[in-house]
Design an enzyme around this catalytic site. Structure first.
Site: not given
Length: 327
Positions: A48, A116, A173, A195, A256-257
């Site tokens: 998540g 997802f 999203q 990104n 990326g997180d």
């Protein structure tokens, strides 16, 4: 500095396909695709976007506040996050649902196909930020990251109403958001994260030019994979920051997180934007070398060496006092 992270909390099902997706795609037949890939491995991991970023910030000593919706199966995951410095008191449990699921297959060239399932995340739209701010005393920044779209819009709107600075990370999203919704997430953001592909998609979806986006956010941070990252600001020179190289890439999920964790931590410490992107890149490479988004540990000496080799001893020295307090 109190940072709150609003977004998805999920369980990741990560599979590896040893071939190339591209080899299975037939030109002229892409409007009718029916494919099955035989995976060599399956890993079940905690994930998540908001939880991943919170985990990284927790490792760096910032005690972030996680805001999201989960199912009755969240118990063991919550214990894990608390053990790693994350405040989970603003995570809402909806017993009728499962916690969200991320199912992702990665091919030999690190291309990914994913699905997802929202589950309890669909209830995140019912969560208000005011009680979170009241409990925390004061919020210095709220990151609005991928979540139920109504929740994302609500939290951006509430930040503006409450006068809380917010960062926007629409990410996956963007495919679900219409023009006005994308604009609502960008307008007034302290920091906008994308990104490279999302950067182009955001311009297409918003109908704004790059300049119009920059006029509505203080800075736009774009990750570029192995090429590093780019920071754009209105009427300021663009910053191009190289990545931290590796020869041991294992899985790009969560990279990326991790970048966002490092970037937000460094800005919370008051370091310049260039340094923030450098720390983000160092964490991103650390995650790239492992399977799973929260399976890494941060060692002060190892992190300092990464920073020294990639950006020089002066950069490492600037990070040193902050890392000494955090790790």
């Amino acid at each position: 500095m109190r940072i709150a992270l609003s977004g998805s909390i999920a369980t990741d099902h990560l599979m590896v396909y040893p071939g190339r997706f591209a080899d299975q795609l037939v030109a002229g037949r892409l409007e009718h695709v029916s494919l099955s890939f035989l995976a060599d491995s399956l890993d079940l991991r905690r994930g998540g976007v908001a939880a991943n970023i919170a985990f990284g910030l927790g490792l760096l000593g910032l005690r972030p506040i996680l805001i999201g919706a989960v199912g009755s199966d969240f118990g063991a995951y919550e214990v894990w996050l608390k053990e790693h410095g994350v405040d989970t008191e603003s995570v809402h449990v909806f017993p009728a649902h499962h916690t969200a699921r991320f199912v992702c297959t990665t091919d030999a060239e690190h291309n990914q196909i994913a699905t997802f399932y929202a589950g309890a995340m669909a209830e995140a739209r019912t969560i208000a930020l005011a009680p979170v701010a009241e409990r925390a005393g004061e919020l210095d920044l709220v990151l609005v990251s991928p979540n139920d779209p109504e929740a994302m819009l609500r939290h951006a709107r509430e930040c503006r109403e409450l006068g809380i600075p917010f960062a926007s990370d629409p990410s996956q999203q963007l495919a679900r958001l219409d023009r006005e919704e994308v604009r609502a997430l960008v307008d007034g953001a302290d920091t906008l994260f994308t990104n490279e592909y999302e950067s182009a998609l955001l311009l297409e979806r918003s109908g704004w030019t790059e300049r119009q986006v920059l006029d509505r956010t203080r800075r736009w941070v774009t990750t570029l994979g192995a090429a590093g990252s780019r920071i754009r600001r209105a009427d300021r020179p663009t910053l191009e920051i190289p990545s931290v190289p590796t020869t041991a890439a294992a899985d790009p999920t969560g990279v990326g997180d991790a970048f966002r964790s490092g970037f937000l931590a460094a800005t919370a410490w008051g370091l310049p934007l260039e340094r923030a992107a450098q720390l983000g890149s160092a964490l991103a490479t650390t995650v790239l070398e492992r399977v799973g988004t929260q399976e890494y540990v941060l060692d002060r000496a190892e992190l300092a060496l990464r920073l020294t080799l990639a950006y020089g001893p002066e950069a490492a020295a600037e990070f040193a006092p902050h890392l000494a307090r955090a790790l």
